[in-house]
Design an enzyme around this catalytic site. Structure first.
Site, short mmCIF file in Angstrom:
data_model
loop_
_atom_site.label_atom_id
_atom_site.label_comp_id
_atom_site.label_asym_id
_atom_site.label_seq_id
_atom_site.Cartn_x
_atom_site.Cartn_y
_atom_site.Cartn_z
N ASP A 6 -11.54 45.08 98.35
CA ASP A 6 -13.01 45.17 98.38
C ASP A 6 -13.53 43.81 97.90
O ASP A 6 -12.76 42.98 97.40
CB ASP A 6 -13.48 46.30 97.44
CG ASP A 6 -15.01 46.41 97.36
OD1 ASP A 6 -15.66 46.29 98.41
OD2 ASP A 6 -15.54 46.60 96.26
N SER A 7 -14.84 43.65 98.00
CA SER A 7 -15.46 42.43 97.47
C SER A 7 -15.26 42.32 95.96
O SER A 7 -15.25 41.22 95.42
CB SER A 7 -16.96 42.45 97.76
OG SER A 7 -17.56 43.56 97.12
N CYS A 69 -14.16 49.08 101.56
CA CYS A 69 -15.49 48.44 101.53
C CYS A 69 -16.19 48.75 102.85
O CYS A 69 -15.64 48.43 103.93
CB CYS A 69 -15.29 46.94 101.37
SG CYS A 69 -16.80 45.97 101.45
N GLU A 147 -20.34 45.73 88.96
CA GLU A 147 -19.48 44.57 88.69
C GLU A 147 -19.52 44.17 87.22
O GLU A 147 -18.55 43.65 86.68
CB GLU A 147 -19.88 43.38 89.57
CG GLU A 147 -19.47 43.53 91.02
CD GLU A 147 -17.97 43.61 91.21
OE1 GLU A 147 -17.23 42.77 90.66
OE2 GLU A 147 -17.53 44.53 91.92
N CYS A 179 -21.59 52.69 99.98
CA CYS A 179 -21.00 51.47 99.42
C CYS A 179 -20.02 51.94 98.36
O CYS A 179 -20.35 52.83 97.56
CB CYS A 179 -22.09 50.59 98.80
SG CYS A 179 -21.47 49.23 97.79
N HIS A 181 -19.01 50.78 95.67
CA HIS A 181 -19.40 50.61 94.27
C HIS A 181 -20.15 51.84 93.74
O HIS A 181 -20.12 52.13 92.55
CB HIS A 181 -20.30 49.38 94.11
CG HIS A 181 -19.57 48.07 94.14
ND1 HIS A 181 -19.03 47.55 95.28
CD2 HIS A 181 -19.29 47.19 93.14
CE1 HIS A 181 -18.45 46.39 95.00
NE2 HIS A 181 -18.59 46.16 93.71
#
Ligand code: DGL
Length: 256
Positions: A6-7, A69, A147, A179, A181
């Site tokens: 993922d990012s 993602c 994050e 998403c 996250h």
């Protein structure tokens, strides 16, 4: 070994489902923290990152690559399937189950601008919306809170209220976490919406697909290791918060 990326830390929500479903597999998770967030980046840049990471995971021995993602899947799943010599599992917002769970016929998809603006999402709406009204909400700041390991502080709370209140006022009764996250904010979202809306996360469905694809092609002893392209000391703090404890973490440079 199964490679997952993922990012940043969001894909750990998918990794958890994969680990629960396949406890004996070795898992390698790559957080592309140096390039997070992907959401606002140009398509070609996300494609470049995804391909470089996919190749890197294969070079580490991945027998399956999981794009944990929605943004990278939207941008690069076809490219990775064409270029990588192993099966690639991607993901997309759970619009179909969200519509099935809705009584009001109004559903909302919370995702990145990259996902919501992509051809894949347009096709998903074409195929599954039917008579339902699909509201879309890009929530870039929520990625940043996750994050930072902030899942419940006053600022993230205020941000989530700001997104949810207008949706609930419009009669939305089904919310898609589009998403990876956002499942880490699920307890907060659930607390705020109460019984007013169903919350849809595709992580477990992706894990089931990984299990089908990995059958016979990836084996291990249940080892789990994480790598970041960012600063491991910094990432380790947030990772422990979102995962609920520390995981082995090291640094790697993955260049295009
Ligand atoms: N977690 C990602 C997704 O599922 C991307 C978040 C970002 O980097 O913008 O879309």
């Amino acid at each position: 070994m199964i490679g997952v990326f993922d990012s940043g830390l969001g894909g750990l929500s998918v990794l958890r489902s994969v680990r629960d479903m396949l406890p004996g597999q070795d898992l390698l998770y790559l957080a592309d923290s140096a390039y997070c967030p992907y959401g606002p980046r140009p398509l070609v840049e996300v494609q470049g990152r995804a391909l470089a990471i996919g190749r890197w995971l294969v070079a580490q021995g991945a027998a399956v690559v999981v794009i944990a993602c929605n943004t990278a899947t939207s941008a690069a799943a076809d490219l990775l399937r064409a270029e990588l010599p192993v099966p690639v599992v991607g993901m997309e917002p759970g619009l179909k189950p969200a519509i099935a769970a809705s009584r009001s016929g109004r559903v909302a998809v919370l995702a990145t601008s990259g996902t919501l603006g992509g051809e894949r999402f347009a096709s998903l709406v074409d195929r599954f919306a039917g008579g339902a009204q699909v509201l879309t909400v890009a929530c870039p700041d929520l990625v940043g809170y996750v994050e930072a390991g902030d899942l419940d502080g006053p600022e993230v709370r205020a941000a989530v209220v700001g997104y949810l209140a207008p949706l609930l006022a419009e009669g939305v009764d089904s919310l898609v976490l589009g998403c990876t996250h956002f499942p880490f904010l699920r307890p907060l979202i659930a607390e705020l919406v109460g019984p007013a809306a169903a919350i849809i996360d595709t992580g477990p469905a992706v894990a089931a697909q990984v299990a089908r694809v990995a059958a016979g092609s990836a084996r291990g002893v249940g080892a789990l290791r994480c790598v970041t392209t960012g600063d491991p000391a910094e990432v380790a703090v947030s990772l422990a918060r979102v995962w609920g404890g520390p995981l082995p973490l090291s640094w790697a440079s993955v260049e295009i």
